[in-house]
Design an enzyme around this catalytic site. Structure first.
Site, PDB file in Angstrom:
ATOM      1  N   PRO A 159      -4.905   6.860  15.757  1.00  0.00           N
ATOM      2  CA  PRO A 159      -4.348   6.878  14.408  1.00  0.00           C
ATOM      3  C   PRO A 159      -2.850   6.599  14.481  1.00  0.00           C
ATOM      4  O   PRO A 159      -2.162   7.164  15.330  1.00  0.00           O
ATOM      5  CB  PRO A 159      -4.603   8.312  13.939  1.00  0.00           C
ATOM      6  N   MET A 160      -2.359   5.726  13.624  1.00  0.00           N
ATOM      7  CA  MET A 160      -0.909   5.511  13.524  1.00  0.00           C
ATOM      8  C   MET A 160      -0.541   5.364  12.049  1.00  0.00           C
ATOM      9  O   MET A 160      -0.952   4.406  11.389  1.00  0.00           O
ATOM     10  CB  MET A 160      -0.476   4.262  14.301  1.00  0.00           C
ATOM     11  N   ALA A 161       0.227   6.338  11.555  1.00  0.00           N
ATOM     12  CA  ALA A 161       0.655   6.308  10.167  1.00  0.00           C
ATOM     13  C   ALA A 161       1.434   5.021   9.903  1.00  0.00           C
ATOM     14  O   ALA A 161       2.259   4.621  10.726  1.00  0.00           O
ATOM     15  CB  ALA A 161       1.526   7.528   9.879  1.00  0.00           C
ATOM     16  N   GLN A 198      -8.616  11.249   9.704  1.00  0.00           N
ATOM     17  CA  GLN A 198      -7.712  12.289  10.218  1.00  0.00           C
ATOM     18  C   GLN A 198      -6.929  12.922   9.077  1.00  0.00           C
ATOM     19  O   GLN A 198      -6.328  12.213   8.267  1.00  0.00           O
ATOM     20  CB  GLN A 198      -6.723  11.732  11.236  1.00  0.00           C
ATOM     21  N   CYS A 234       1.353  16.024  15.380  1.00  0.00           N
ATOM     22  CA  CYS A 234       2.455  15.271  14.773  1.00  0.00           C
ATOM     23  C   CYS A 234       3.771  16.051  14.951  1.00  0.00           C
ATOM     24  O   CYS A 234       3.865  17.214  14.580  1.00  0.00           O
ATOM     25  CB  CYS A 234       2.188  15.009  13.297  1.00  0.00           C
ATOM     26  N   LYS A 240      -6.621  16.579  17.567  1.00  0.00           N
ATOM     27  CA  LYS A 240      -5.690  15.811  18.402  1.00  0.00           C
ATOM     28  C   LYS A 240      -4.438  16.660  18.582  1.00  0.00           C
ATOM     29  O   LYS A 240      -3.825  17.085  17.591  1.00  0.00           O
ATOM     30  CB  LYS A 240      -5.371  14.475  17.720  1.00  0.00           C
ATOM     31  N   GLY A 263      -1.431   8.326  25.275  1.00  0.00           N
ATOM     32  CA  GLY A 263      -0.028   8.327  25.671  1.00  0.00           C
ATOM     33  C   GLY A 263       0.310   7.316  26.742  1.00  0.00           C
ATOM     34  O   GLY A 263      -0.224   7.366  27.855  1.00  0.00           O
TER      35      GLY A 263
HETATM   36  C1  LIG Z   1       4.125   4.697  14.408  1.00  0.00           C
HETATM   37  C2  LIG Z   1       3.225   5.798  14.908  1.00  0.00           C
HETATM   38  C3  LIG Z   1       2.450   6.509  14.022  1.00  0.00           C
HETATM   39  C4  LIG Z   1       1.618   7.523  14.482  1.00  0.00           C
HETATM   40  N1  LIG Z   1       0.821   8.189  13.591  1.00  0.00           N
HETATM   41  C5  LIG Z   1      -0.058   9.130  14.039  1.00  0.00           C
HETATM   42  C6  LIG Z   1      -0.964   9.744  13.145  1.00  0.00           C
HETATM   43  O1  LIG Z   1      -1.016   9.455  11.947  1.00  0.00           O
HETATM   44  N2  LIG Z   1      -1.797  10.687  13.658  1.00  0.00           N
HETATM   45  C7  LIG Z   1      -1.784  11.042  14.986  1.00  0.00           C
HETATM   46  O2  LIG Z   1      -2.565  11.903  15.399  1.00  0.00           O
HETATM   47  N3  LIG Z   1      -0.953  10.431  15.851  1.00  0.00           N
HETATM   48  C8  LIG Z   1      -0.116   9.488  15.413  1.00  0.00           C
HETATM   49  N4  LIG Z   1       0.697   8.844  16.301  1.00  0.00           N
HETATM   50  C9  LIG Z   1       0.573   9.162  17.749  1.00  0.00           C
HETATM   51  C10 LIG Z   1      -0.388   8.189  18.440  1.00  0.00           C
HETATM   52  O3  LIG Z   1      -1.691   8.301  17.932  1.00  0.00           O
HETATM   53  C11 LIG Z   1      -0.400   8.402  19.961  1.00  0.00           C
HETATM   54  O4  LIG Z   1      -0.953   9.653  20.261  1.00  0.00           O
HETATM   55  C12 LIG Z   1       0.992   8.289  20.560  1.00  0.00           C
HETATM   56  O5  LIG Z   1       1.685   7.181  20.028  1.00  0.00           O
HETATM   57  C13 LIG Z   1       0.953   8.152  22.087  1.00  0.00           C
HETATM   58  O6  LIG Z   1       0.231   7.013  22.447  1.00  0.00           O
HETATM   59  P1  LIG Z   1       0.908   5.605  22.867  1.00  0.00           P
HETATM   60  O7  LIG Z   1       1.931   5.901  23.928  1.00  0.00           O
HETATM   61  O8  LIG Z   1      -0.279   4.797  23.360  1.00  0.00           O
HETATM   62  O9  LIG Z   1       1.560   5.040  21.666  1.00  0.00           O
HETATM   63  C14 LIG Z   1       1.547   7.849  15.858  1.00  0.00           C
HETATM   64  C15 LIG Z   1       2.349   7.115  16.751  1.00  0.00           C
HETATM   65  C16 LIG Z   1       3.168   6.097  16.303  1.00  0.00           C
HETATM   66  C17 LIG Z   1       3.995   5.331  17.305  1.00  0.00           C
END
Ligand SMILES: Cc1cc2nc3c(=O)[nH]c(=O)nc-3n(C[C@H](O)[C@H](O)[C@H](O)COP(=O)(O)O)c2cc1C
Length: 324
Positions: free
Chosen positions: A16-18, A70, A102, A141, A203
């Site tokens: 998930p990414m907002a 989520q 978050c 999460k 991550g």
């Molecule tokens: C722009 C952005 C928005 C995110 N939004 C959410 C979200 O809505 N819910 C959530 O559980 N994690 C959110 N995350 C965290 C990611 O899901 C992930 O756990 C985190 O970025 C680490 O993974 P990565 O290194 O592969 O990016 C967000 C991360 C980024 C960068």
């Protein structure tokens, strides 16, 4: 991997990414091999107070199942209400995921996201309630703790598991770390020993080798990809293919990247209309050309100048001709 009674066909999971993982993004990413997708985080209060924008986040696509919605919120009552609202909406979804990771102050100061990691008794009560009342399996999460002095990932995992959660995703950073430093896979290398449910690792998965490393250290059943696949959707295919066949695929070509961006742009324009979609693409399109040094000027134009789909097409043509 099985989540509750639902069989998942692979081990790559689209995070998930907002602001990014709307239904157009997920439809675009799914065919690369995302075995499970998540909506952006949805505010429980946004649903309760009937915020129109919040309801848009609930949209799912028939081609993306299984998909998790989520939600985030700071109180068990409002999270409960949000689940009941979702259940009343005639939405096709497979799981509810609770955001307990978050780190953003706007979220944590309301008691939501990673702020739950500091309230173990309340967390336990909240999760027990949600797993009991939700018609769909509930997942969670998390991060590994609030700060370096309060890392409590084992306790949190135990609480969640005892509450009946179907899957846990761990992003092994603390809340205070935000995105600094490295995801600490080593810190959770033994966590599987106390888990009876699937673990997803999140991550710093930017390459196939990162995925192999994270999986080898943690023994996770699922690998979640967030920033690494932004502008590099083929990463999902590379990870999925490797874990299914043991073989490594080559990286995509620049022409592939152009084609992917065009396809995603079409989907985003269909979802949001040209103006909004193209302005959102200013933040996303340059990622498709990461690592290509001769596209520096065009990346700048992509991030500052595009107003219409046609503007995007013109820049893509420029990139194409620079390849000749
Ligand atoms: C722009 C952005 C928005 C995110 N939004 C959410 C979200 O809505 N819910 C959530 O559980 N994690 C959110 N995350 C965290 C990611 O899901 C992930 O756990 C985190 O970025 C680490 O993974 P990565 O290194 O592969 O990016 C967000 C991360 C980024 C960068």
């Amino acid at each position: 991997m099985k989540i509750g009674n639902v069989e998942i066909s692979g081990n790559v999971i689209l995070a998930p990414m907002a602001g990014i993982t709307n239904v157009a993004y997920r439809e675009f990413m799914k065919p690369f091999g995302a075995a499970l997708t998540y909506t952006e985080m949805v505010s429980d209060c946004g649903l309760i107070y009937e915020n129109k924008e919040t309801y848009k986040y609930l949209q799912t696509s028939p081609m993306e199942h299984p998909v998790a919605i989520q939600i985030f919120g700071g109180k068990k009552e409002s999270l409960y209400q949000a689940i009941k609202i979702i259940e009343s909406q005639n939405i096709d979804y497979d799981f509810i995921d609770i955001n307990l990771g978050c780190p953003v102050p706007k979220v944590t100061k309301t008691g939501a996201g990673a702020a739950w990691l500091k309230r173990k008794d309340e967390l336990s009560e909240m999760m027990k309630l949600l797993t009991r009342v939700s018609q769909k399996p509930v997942m969670a999460k998390i991060r590994i703790g609030w700060d370096d002095n309060s890392i409590n990932v084992e306790e949190i995992v135990t609480i969640l598991q005892e509450a009946g959660v179907a899957l846990i995703t761990i992003h092994p950073r603390t809340r205070n770390q935000l995105y600094a430093g490295k995801a600490n896979y080593e810190r959770i290398k033994d966590i599987k020993q106390i888990m009876r449910i699937p673990l997803v690792i999140s991550g710093d998965i930017f390459t196939l080798d990162d995925a192999i490393k994270a999986q080898t250290i943690t023994g996770a059943e699922g690998i979640m990809v967030a920033r690494g696949a932004l502008g590099n959707p083929y990463l999902i295919k590379q990870i999925d293919y490797y874990f299914k066949t043991g073989k490594k695929l080559n990286n995509p070509t620049l022409q592939d990247q152009i084609n992917y961006l065009r396809l995603f742009a079409h989907k985003l324009v269909t979802l949001k209309g040209e103006y909004t979609a193209i302005h959102e693409l200013r933040g996303i399109a340059p990622h498709f050309f990461k690592g290509y040094s001769n596209t520096k000027k065009i990346k700048l134009k992509l991030s500052t100048e595009i107003e219409t789909f046609n503007d995007l097409e013109e820049l893509l043509k420029e990139i194409q001709s620079s390849m000749l």
